[in-house]
Scaffold this motif. Structure first.
Motif, PDB file in Angstrom:
ATOM      1  N   PHE A 217       0.571  -1.684  -0.144  1.00  0.00           N
ATOM      2  CA  PHE A 217      -0.252  -0.232   0.242  1.00  0.00           C
ATOM      3  C   PHE A 217       1.078   1.158   0.138  1.00  0.00           C
ATOM      4  O   PHE A 217       0.379   2.319   0.072  1.00  0.00           O
ATOM      5  N   GLY A 218       1.860   0.980   0.050  1.00  0.00           N
ATOM      6  CA  GLY A 218       3.031   2.164  -0.668  1.00  0.00           C
ATOM      7  C   GLY A 218       3.985   2.925   0.156  1.00  0.00           C
ATOM      8  O   GLY A 218       4.430   3.832  -0.415  1.00  0.00           O
ATOM      9  N   ALA A 219       3.915   1.899   1.816  1.00  0.00           N
ATOM     10  CA  ALA A 219       4.789   1.829   2.074  1.00  0.00           C
ATOM     11  C   ALA A 219       6.832   1.939   2.052  1.00  0.00           C
ATOM     12  O   ALA A 219       7.191   1.302   0.939  1.00  0.00           O
ATOM     13  N   GLU A 220       7.449   2.415   2.496  1.00  0.00           N
ATOM     14  CA  GLU A 220       8.526   2.545   2.283  1.00  0.00           C
ATOM     15  C   GLU A 220       9.179   1.550   3.377  1.00  0.00           C
ATOM     16  O   GLU A 220      10.127   2.212   4.435  1.00  0.00           O
ATOM     17  N   VAL A 221       9.825   0.716   2.814  1.00  0.00           N
ATOM     18  CA  VAL A 221      10.139  -0.601   3.873  1.00  0.00           C
ATOM     19  C   VAL A 221      11.918  -0.858   3.267  1.00  0.00           C
ATOM     20  O   VAL A 221      12.483  -1.271   2.261  1.00  0.00           O
ATOM     21  N   LEU A 222      12.597  -1.024   4.628  1.00  0.00           N
ATOM     22  CA  LEU A 222      13.602  -1.197   4.986  1.00  0.00           C
ATOM     23  C   LEU A 222      13.930  -2.811   6.187  1.00  0.00           C
ATOM     24  O   LEU A 222      14.096  -2.069   6.895  1.00  0.00           O
ATOM     25  N   ARG A 223      14.769  -3.416   5.162  1.00  0.00           N
ATOM     26  CA  ARG A 223      15.016  -4.669   6.089  1.00  0.00           C
ATOM     27  C   ARG A 223      16.061  -4.597   6.383  1.00  0.00           C
ATOM     28  O   ARG A 223      16.928  -4.141   5.189  1.00  0.00           O
ATOM     29  N   ILE A 224      17.061  -4.943   7.379  1.00  0.00           N
ATOM     30  CA  ILE A 224      17.934  -4.633   8.058  1.00  0.00           C
ATOM     31  C   ILE A 224      18.245  -6.377   8.374  1.00  0.00           C
ATOM     32  O   ILE A 224      17.946  -6.721   9.133  1.00  0.00           O
ATOM     33  N   ASP A 225      19.206  -6.915   8.221  1.00  0.00           N
ATOM     34  CA  ASP A 225      19.936  -8.223   8.174  1.00  0.00           C
ATOM     35  C   ASP A 225      21.361  -8.406   8.264  1.00  0.00           C
ATOM     36  O   ASP A 225      22.458  -7.503   8.144  1.00  0.00           O
ATOM     37  N   PRO A 226      21.768  -9.192   9.782  1.00  0.00           N
ATOM     38  CA  PRO A 226      22.920  -9.229   9.631  1.00  0.00           C
ATOM     39  C   PRO A 226      23.803  -9.388   8.453  1.00  0.00           C
ATOM     40  O   PRO A 226      23.548 -10.586   7.599  1.00  0.00           O
TER      41      PRO A 226
END
Length: 451
Positions: A217-226
């Motif tokens: 629905f338009g969210a700016e998603v930033l996924r962080i992983d090790p």
């Protein structure tokens, strides 16, 4: 306040499509209702932000919702890696069945250390037969592994953790505080979450499903992983619409970078067990200081109270513990554990997490104090156990070509096809602006804040 606490009433949305996943439990009904929960809370947010004047119609395609509970992506001319490690699976012990979850190297090592065997399935099978399920479960868990003995529903409900989970709300709301939402002038009725920055620090599978829904629905998603983390069997399915970056929070520079990202995030979604964030330096007090106006949603496997609240767990393990695999065995007239046809606990919890984030955003937009949302796979299992199941002979087992969107998706692994969205809110469709991407392929920054 009207923070989300239950599935929406069945007469509050329109259902199209038909059929059911073959199961002893109401898997397809849960799929449709969990999608409806996202739609219901999105409508509330749109009204709270004055993006719409009247509530738009909420429609869920029952068949597509059921299919989204499996893999939503079909590769074209290539294959996705196996979801399971070669040792993972169900084993017969001296007095019952037990499941070993060995997809992660540390969990695999823990199980093999207790069993004192080489990584050979036949060898593991022979040694497991010499153990009782309770003793082996306790030993592997104590070693830091992930496993679950198969229990019946009655055994689980009488177990101390089962009793604790039954006291948990479906969504636990904690730590009320007043927040001020950041203006998002780019938000529209067509893209109501545009400009919303979502920091995703979750792993397989519920958390990534939640943030995938928000991205739709338009969210700016930033996924962080090790660094070097990967989940090859699921990332093409759940990284849709996201940017994925690596940061090592165990280093001063990595922790500082995560703190900076959190301070600029609107929503923080994580799946750390109780105390894990504290150990990394992100205590509740620190998070409140860094991001006082954030929405925070989290989950764990076995609930937030009771002796197993800190236990490592996954959907397949909770199904064993909570009596689902045993009930499935009886339903299928089988002689071994029979789990759900899909990882429905993960999927349902993920969509409920997305709905909870939207619910909190709505309350904040109305000027009410909001709270952090806590969910668990085990509590979702209790929801599934009591959900009514419709009888139908129309089984949903695999997607047809017409279930996929006509335009191909150029993922980082290759071209494939994505299922059509199952949820529609008036004229608002789920549209992902980015194809699925590999982990660590983006910089750990918010693109919308680049100079």
């Amino acid at each position: 306040m009207t923070l989300l606490s239950a599935l929406p009433a069945s007469d509050s949305y329109r259902v199209t499509g038909s059929g059911a996943r073959p199961s002893a439990f109401a898997v397809s009904e849960l799929a449709t209702a969990s999608f409806a929960a996202v739609g219901q809370e999105l409508i509330r947010l749109m009204k709270s932000l004055n993006l719409v004047s009247d509530a738009p119609e909420l429609t869920v395609d029952h068949r597509l919702a059921s299919l989204w509970y499996g893999f939503s992506f079909k590769p074209e001319g290539w294959e996705m890696p196996s979801l399971w490690d070669a040792i993972a699976g169900d084993y017969q012990a001296s007095d019952g069945w037990i499941r070993l979850h060995t997809n992660l190297p540390a969990h695999r090592q823990a199980a093999l250390k207790i069993l004192r065997v080489k990584p050979d399935r036949d060898a593991v099978t022979q040694v497991v037969r010499t153990w009782s399920i309770v003793d082996l479960e306790a030993a592997i868990v104590a070693e830091g592994g992930a496993t679950a003995a198969m229990r019946s529903r009655s055994e689980w409900l009488e177990h101390p953790q089962g009793r604790a989970v039954s006291r948990d709300p479906l969504i636990g709301w904690h730590n009320p505080r007043q927040v001020t939402l950041r203006d998002r002038p780019q938000a529209t009725a067509e893209r109501p979450l545009a400009g919303l920055r979502v920091l995703d620090m979750t792993r397989v599978l519920a958390g990534p499903i939640a943030t995938r829904a928000l991205a739709g629905f338009g969210a700016e998603v930033l996924r962080i992983d090790p660094p070097s983390w990967d989940e090859p069997g699921v990332i093409p399915d759940v990284s849709l619409g996201k940017r994925c970056a690596y940061l090592d929070m165990k280093t001063p520079a990595g922790l500082e970078a995560v703190q900076d990202l959190l301070s600029q995030a609107d929503v923080f979604v994580h799946g750390y067990r109780p105390g894990a964030l504290d150990a990394l330096g992100l205590t509740q007090t620190k998070r409140d200081a860094l991001a006082p106006n954030r929405i925070e949603v989290t989950l764990n496997a076995y609930g937030w109270q009771g002796p197993w609240s800190n236990r490592r767990g996954f959907d397949s393990l909770v199904q064993m513990s909570a009596g689902i695999a045993d009930a499935g065995r009886s339903w299928a007239k089988a002689d071994k554990p029979t789990p759900l046809p899909v990882q429905a606990l993960d999927h349902a919890t993920g969509y409920l997490m997305a709905a909870a984030a939207l619910s909190a955003l709505s309350e904040a937009a109305l000027g009410n104090s909001i709270m952090q949302a806590r969910l668990s796979l085990a509590r979702t299992a209790e929801l599934l156990a009591v959900l009514g199941k419709a009888e139908t002979s129309n089984e949903i087992t695999r997607a047809n070509p017409t279930d996929y969107a006509p335009a191909p998706e150029k993922s980082d692994w290759g071209v494939g096809h994505r299922l059509k969205p199952a949820l529609r809110v008036g004229g608002t469709d789920m549209i992902w602006s980015r194809p699925a991407s590999k982990l660590g392929t983006s910089d750990p920054i918010w693109p919308s804040l680049k100079p």
